[in-house]
Enzyme design. Sequence first.
Site, PDB file in Angstrom:
ATOM      1  N   HIS A 225       0.811  -1.223   0.000  1.00 48.48           N
ATOM      2  CA  HIS A 225       0.000   0.000   0.000  1.00 48.48           C
ATOM      3  C   HIS A 225       0.842   1.270   0.000  1.00 48.48           C
ATOM      4  CE1 HIS A 225      -3.712   2.229   0.180  1.00 48.48           C
ATOM      5  NE2 HIS A 225      -3.105   3.035   1.022  1.00 48.48           N
ATOM      6  N   TYR A 229       1.789   5.295  -2.580  1.00 55.06           N
ATOM      7  CA  TYR A 229       2.130   6.679  -2.246  1.00 55.06           C
ATOM      8  C   TYR A 229       3.559   7.018  -2.666  1.00 55.06           C
ATOM      9  CZ  TYR A 229      -2.345   6.735  -0.093  1.00 55.06           C
ATOM     10  OH  TYR A 229      -3.706   6.664   0.077  1.00 55.06           O
ATOM     11  N   HIS A 376      -9.444   0.613 -11.003  1.00 54.15           N
ATOM     12  CA  HIS A 376      -9.033   1.624 -10.020  1.00 54.15           C
ATOM     13  C   HIS A 376      -7.530   1.862 -10.088  1.00 54.15           C
ATOM     14  CE1 HIS A 376      -8.253   3.580  -6.182  1.00 54.15           C
ATOM     15  NE2 HIS A 376      -7.449   2.584  -5.856  1.00 54.15           N
ATOM     16  N   PHE A 377      -6.775   0.790 -10.190  1.00 56.70           N
ATOM     17  CA  PHE A 377      -5.319   0.867 -10.254  1.00 56.70           C
ATOM     18  C   PHE A 377      -4.877   1.677 -11.472  1.00 56.70           C
ATOM     19  CE2 PHE A 377      -1.138  -1.008 -11.254  1.00 56.70           C
ATOM     20  CZ  PHE A 377      -0.518  -0.892 -10.030  1.00 56.70           C
ATOM     21  N   HIS A 378      -5.580   1.484 -12.597  1.00 59.01           N
ATOM     22  CA  HIS A 378      -5.209   2.206 -13.811  1.00 59.01           C
ATOM     23  C   HIS A 378      -5.624   3.675 -13.752  1.00 59.01           C
ATOM     24  CE1 HIS A 378      -4.341  -1.775 -15.509  1.00 59.01           C
ATOM     25  NE2 HIS A 378      -3.653  -1.137 -16.416  1.00 59.01           N
ATOM     26  N   ARG A 441     -10.416 -10.401 -11.947  1.00 53.87           N
ATOM     27  CA  ARG A 441      -9.139  -9.815 -12.350  1.00 53.87           C
ATOM     28  C   ARG A 441      -8.129 -10.941 -12.565  1.00 53.87           C
ATOM     29  NH1 ARG A 441      -6.462  -7.254  -6.893  1.00 53.87           N
ATOM     30  NH2 ARG A 441      -5.016  -6.518  -8.465  1.00 53.87           N
ATOM     31  N   ARG A 442      -7.015 -10.601 -13.179  1.00 47.83           N
ATOM     32  CA  ARG A 442      -5.875 -11.498 -13.389  1.00 47.83           C
ATOM     33  C   ARG A 442      -6.127 -12.616 -14.399  1.00 47.83           C
ATOM     34  NH1 ARG A 442      -6.094 -11.590  -7.562  1.00 47.83           N
ATOM     35  NH2 ARG A 442      -4.605 -10.159  -6.613  1.00 47.83           N
TER      36      ARG A 442
END
Length: 551
Positions: A225, A229, A376-378, A441-442
Amino acid sequence: MKKTAENEKVHPLDAKLSMAHFYVAIIALALGGFAGLLQTLVRSGRMELPAGITYYQLLTVHGVLLALVLTTFFIIGFQLSAVSKTIGPLSTPSRIAGWIGFWTMTLGTVMAAVMVLLNEASVLYTFYAPLQAHPIFYGGLTLVIVGSWISGGALIAAYSKWKKNNRGQASPLLSFMAVVNTLLWIVATIGVAATVLFQILPWSLGWVDSINVLASRTLFWYFGHPLVYFWLLPAYMCWYVVIPKVIGGKIFSDSLARMSFILFLLFSIPVGLHHQLLEPGIDPVWKFLQVILTFLVVVPSLMTAFSLFGSFEQYGRSQGAQGIFGWFKMLPWGDARFTVPFIGMAAFIPAGAGGLVNASNQLNQVVHNTIWVTGHFHLTLATSVILTFFGISYWLVPHLTGRTLTKKLNKLAIIQGVFWAIGMSFMSGAMHIAGLLGAPRRSSYSTYGDSTQALDWIPYQIAQAVGGTILFIGIILYIIIFIQLAFFAPKGNEEFPVGEVTDKAEKTPLVFENWKLWLGITAALILFAYTIPFIDILQNAPPGSKGFKLW
């Protein structure tokens, strides 16, 4: 007026060090982006891979090169140049350490990449037990981390030298931010170094028969996580310090900027368990506490939004803007140095909202392990962060190479940013919707025996392929611009924009640079959040798992 480091160019020797990092980053972008394009085409059901190449091999190439290699090399190159610009050239020992770190990371990258290309490490985008890769793959990633520590040490040494020679003064804001992000990275990577060195490497070498999967995943997410950041804070460095200068305004508040970075240091590390909300074996009480800490990270993000739009409005009003949103028209929309990162800023609004969904215990039940998470990650990394990195490179690369961002390249850069925004809208939007419909996913393309639910996902998977194709065009445009700025653009002196703080801002308290205080609080929060749950994981360990190689 006394000449300061902030009036000067980055030292030529430091510029070469930064550019070396950017060259590796651009190679990673090209290869990882091509793998991502092929992934979306395969997942649409309209393409099959040739020559025995597997979907999961592509997934590993795409994830490792873009999420780990591209970001780490670009961030270190940017932060080294920022320190050289704002507090003066690196000392010879620091510069040598920077090169040692660079070559260590590069060697590690090559080792890991070779194993993936040989299909000996198709372990998806990271290294998540019980999937097991070749030991050389893990050794390579270990070298990447060790190399980053060496480079980070060079950066901290340069900052420490400046502080020693300027006692009682607040350090330049850009250098302060680079140090915070480096400390965040070093503290966070302790977790992944521990699981790789003490669990995964002995297991992959055959020295032990099994691995404590729960302990390994917990140590991974201790790192996983704050990694987000580590990617995001350099973008914030640009938003806080560079963008105000680019638009012709001033930084809204130095103190607010420093406080937000300190809060990220405190609250971004002890929150990894919210990635394991559906993982058995962890006491729900500790998951709940870490969810609370996760929501505290929202505070510095909102502070950042307030500061940015405060800077924008102050500039607009100074140009005579009237009405509530009149200042918006005054912003330099024809300047790629502003427009491309601004698209990234705008994308962070829905990206942040999606993050709140992922961190919520109840809503996470719906989206966990669906392609919503990938969408979300993208939005976060591949849009907010990467578009800002593109925007940074449009002025930083010519600054380091002694060239200029011409009008034609500036226009092409804006077109590139628009292509990226359109492509990501298609791809990430389709991922979010398909995730809500249950698409995993994946996983590669499958109709799951012509299941009605799976057939409903296919139109969205085709939309992902359309978006992925547009994004790859954006990558090609970026590579063309990068090569022009590095080697062929006209010679000149491109500005390294460093904003000044508005005269109305309060004086910056020196307590923000009391590192013993902030690192002490960070350590206390980590011990509070992880000590008891981790002891419980070790004392009540589930059965160990052997390694799986499903390729």
